[in-house]
Motif scaffolding. Structure first.
Motif, PDB file in Angstrom:
ATOM      1  N   ALA A   1       0.830  -1.207   0.000  1.00 39.49           N
ATOM      2  CA  ALA A   1       0.000   0.000   0.000  1.00 39.49           C
ATOM      3  C   ALA A   1       0.862   1.254   0.000  1.00 39.49           C
ATOM      4  O   ALA A   1       0.494   2.267  -0.616  1.00 39.49           O
ATOM      5  CB  ALA A   1      -0.927   0.003   1.221  1.00 39.49           C
ATOM      6  N   VAL A   2       2.011   1.201   0.671  1.00 42.56           N
ATOM      7  CA  VAL A   2       2.939   2.333   0.666  1.00 42.56           C
ATOM      8  C   VAL A   2       3.441   2.586  -0.753  1.00 42.56           C
ATOM      9  O   VAL A   2       3.533   3.723  -1.209  1.00 42.56           O
ATOM     10  CB  VAL A   2       4.123   2.063   1.617  1.00 42.56           C
ATOM     11  CG1 VAL A   2       5.154   3.184   1.525  1.00 42.56           C
ATOM     12  CG2 VAL A   2       3.633   1.910   3.045  1.00 42.56           C
ATOM     13  N   ILE A   3       3.744   1.512  -1.466  1.00 45.73           N
ATOM     14  CA  ILE A   3       4.283   1.629  -2.816  1.00 45.73           C
ATOM     15  C   ILE A   3       3.210   2.078  -3.800  1.00 45.73           C
ATOM     16  O   ILE A   3       3.421   2.993  -4.604  1.00 45.73           O
ATOM     17  CB  ILE A   3       4.892   0.288  -3.270  1.00 45.73           C
ATOM     18  CG1 ILE A   3       6.107  -0.065  -2.408  1.00 45.73           C
ATOM     19  CG2 ILE A   3       5.272   0.337  -4.741  1.00 45.73           C
ATOM     20  CD1 ILE A   3       6.638  -1.471  -2.633  1.00 45.73           C
ATOM     21  N   LEU A   4       2.049   1.447  -3.746  1.00 44.30           N
ATOM     22  CA  LEU A   4       1.038   1.638  -4.789  1.00 44.30           C
ATOM     23  C   LEU A   4       0.103   2.817  -4.526  1.00 44.30           C
ATOM     24  O   LEU A   4      -0.421   3.408  -5.473  1.00 44.30           O
ATOM     25  CB  LEU A   4       0.194   0.364  -4.925  1.00 44.30           C
ATOM     26  CG  LEU A   4       0.942  -0.912  -5.343  1.00 44.30           C
ATOM     27  CD1 LEU A   4       0.044  -2.127  -5.159  1.00 44.30           C
ATOM     28  CD2 LEU A   4       1.404  -0.808  -6.787  1.00 44.30           C
ATOM     29  N   GLY A   5      -0.107   3.145  -3.253  1.00 43.23           N
ATOM     30  CA  GLY A   5      -1.183   4.069  -2.902  1.00 43.23           C
ATOM     31  C   GLY A   5      -1.135   5.412  -3.577  1.00 43.23           C
ATOM     32  O   GLY A   5      -2.106   5.852  -4.199  1.00 43.23           O
ATOM     33  N   SER A   6       0.001   6.091  -3.481  1.00 39.37           N
ATOM     34  CA  SER A   6       0.071   7.463  -3.984  1.00 39.37           C
ATOM     35  C   SER A   6      -0.014   7.534  -5.500  1.00 39.37           C
ATOM     36  O   SER A   6      -0.708   8.386  -6.067  1.00 39.37           O
ATOM     37  CB  SER A   6       1.365   8.120  -3.509  1.00 39.37           C
ATOM     38  OG  SER A   6       2.484   7.333  -3.880  1.00 39.37           O
ATOM     39  N   GLY A   7       0.663   6.626  -6.186  1.00 34.89           N
ATOM     40  CA  GLY A   7       0.736   6.697  -7.642  1.00 34.89           C
ATOM     41  C   GLY A   7      -0.602   6.555  -8.329  1.00 34.89           C
ATOM     42  O   GLY A   7      -0.973   7.379  -9.173  1.00 34.89           O
ATOM     43  N   PHE A   8      -1.353   5.527  -7.958  1.00 34.16           N
ATOM     44  CA  PHE A   8      -2.597   5.319  -8.689  1.00 34.16           C
ATOM     45  C   PHE A   8      -3.699   6.288  -8.260  1.00 34.16           C
ATOM     46  O   PHE A   8      -4.617   6.585  -9.027  1.00 34.16           O
ATOM     47  CB  PHE A   8      -3.043   3.852  -8.614  1.00 34.16           C
ATOM     48  CG  PHE A   8      -3.897   3.455  -7.447  1.00 34.16           C
ATOM     49  CD1 PHE A   8      -5.280   3.462  -7.549  1.00 34.16           C
ATOM     50  CD2 PHE A   8      -3.334   3.022  -6.262  1.00 34.16           C
ATOM     51  CE1 PHE A   8      -6.079   3.065  -6.487  1.00 34.16           C
ATOM     52  CE2 PHE A   8      -4.118   2.610  -5.197  1.00 34.16           C
ATOM     53  CZ  PHE A   8      -5.501   2.638  -5.314  1.00 34.16           C
ATOM     54  N   LEU A   9      -3.597   6.841  -7.060  1.00 32.69           N
ATOM     55  CA  LEU A   9      -4.560   7.866  -6.658  1.00 32.69           C
ATOM     56  C   LEU A   9      -4.335   9.165  -7.434  1.00 32.69           C
ATOM     57  O   LEU A   9      -5.285   9.837  -7.829  1.00 32.69           O
ATOM     58  CB  LEU A   9      -4.470   8.112  -5.150  1.00 32.69           C
ATOM     59  CG  LEU A   9      -4.952   6.973  -4.258  1.00 32.69           C
ATOM     60  CD1 LEU A   9      -4.766   7.336  -2.794  1.00 32.69           C
ATOM     61  CD2 LEU A   9      -6.403   6.634  -4.537  1.00 32.69           C
ATOM     62  N   ILE A  10      -3.063   9.508  -7.686  1.00 30.44           N
ATOM     63  CA  ILE A  10      -2.753  10.701  -8.469  1.00 30.44           C
ATOM     64  C   ILE A  10      -3.235  10.535  -9.908  1.00 30.44           C
ATOM     65  O   ILE A  10      -3.621  11.512 -10.568  1.00 30.44           O
ATOM     66  CB  ILE A  10      -1.235  10.980  -8.436  1.00 30.44           C
ATOM     67  CG1 ILE A  10      -0.789  11.382  -7.022  1.00 30.44           C
ATOM     68  CG2 ILE A  10      -0.841  12.044  -9.436  1.00 30.44           C
ATOM     69  CD1 ILE A  10      -1.348  12.706  -6.543  1.00 30.44           C
TER      70      ILE A  10
END
Length: 276
Positions: free
Chosen positions: A79-88
């Motif tokens: 979640a740390v890796i994936l969370g920010s990128g796909f939300l942006i």
């Protein structure tokens, strides 16, 4: 009539072969639009780029993080890796989903499409399926690229791999989320039938409504926030159910799918009832 819609003009869509031709026509129509290519390129660039940015910030500020924040990161590094990128990357998908249908109303192309395919529901379904497949295909490539970039950057602090419980599902889940988000936006675009109004409505749902609902006091606000479409849907990007989550990843994704199906059903009903 455009070349894309002309392919279906020989007669009404009947049977599997007819729907296959309709799918091919809609694929040609969607992929030949320049804005589609630019939006998908934006998705493919933003997702890994912001993953690298935010994971880099996490690593650089690791020693300043509280024990609880580090414990949360250890609990679900995916979640740390994936969370920010796909939300942006969400706004790009929202715009693409709305424009896939609403732009046909603004240009008048929808009339040619409906002349070629008198049965309106197969046309709507074909557009939706093509859109979802296209978004999922690009998103899943961007998701795996983002994961491997983030995994390498985070390895000095936390070890994680695709073989860890729930991680592979979380990576593919982010692509599933973005594909359903495209359908969610598509359904709103089909209901509103205006590009600007459709994009505004989706952005309100995705970016504005959740913070406002979170201000509601007590359990009512907690449950209302958790069952909002995108707030529930993004849980599929987690490898595990985190403390404070009311829904598991699959439950949250199911709630998001139910919202999308309800909007799509309304869009189909209105398409059959209204003039083009």
């Amino acid at each position: 009539m455009t070349a894309a819609t002309a392919r279906t003009a020989s007669g009404p869509v009947t049977g599997k072969s007819g729907f296959g031709n309709l799918m091919q026509s809609e694929w040609t129509k969607l992929t030949s639009v320049r804005s589609t290519a630019w939006t998908l390129i934006l998705l493919a660039v933003l997702y890994p780029a912001f993953t690298a940015l935010f994971v880099g910030l996490t690593v650089s500020s690791w020693d300043q993080m509280t024990e609880s924040d580090r414990a949360l990161a250890f609990q679900d590094p995916a979640a740390v890796i994936l969370g920010s990128g796909f939300l942006i990357a969400q706004p790009a998908i929202c715009v693409l989903g709305v424009m896939a249908i609403a732009s046909e109303y603004s240009t008048g192309m929808i009339r040619a499409s409906l002349l070629a395919v008198p049965r309106r529901l197969p046309l709507l379904v074909a557009k939706a399926v093509v859109l979802a497949l296209l978004v999922f295909g690009v998103s899943v490539l961007a998701a795996f690229a983002s994961f491997f970039i983030g995994q390498a950057m985070l390895s000095s602090k936390i070890e994680t791999s695709l073989g860890d419980p729930g991680v592979f599902r979380a990576v593919v889940g982010t692509a599933l989320y973005l594909a359903v988000l495209a359908l969610f936006s598509f359904a709103i675009g089909a209901i509103v039938r205006r590009t600007a109004a459709g994009i505004t409505s989706v952005i309100i749902f995705v970016l504005v409504l959740a913070p406002l609902v979170q201000l509601l006091p007590g359990k009512a606000g907690e449950y209302a926030h958790s069952y909002l479409p995108t707030e529930a849907g993004i849980l599929i990007g987690q490898a595990t159910k985190l403390p404070g989550d009311l829904l598991s990843p699959w439950q949250g994704f199911g709630v998001f799918c139910l919202w999308t199906v309800a909007l799509f059903a309304l869009a189909a009903f209105l398409l059959k009832r209204r003039d083009a």
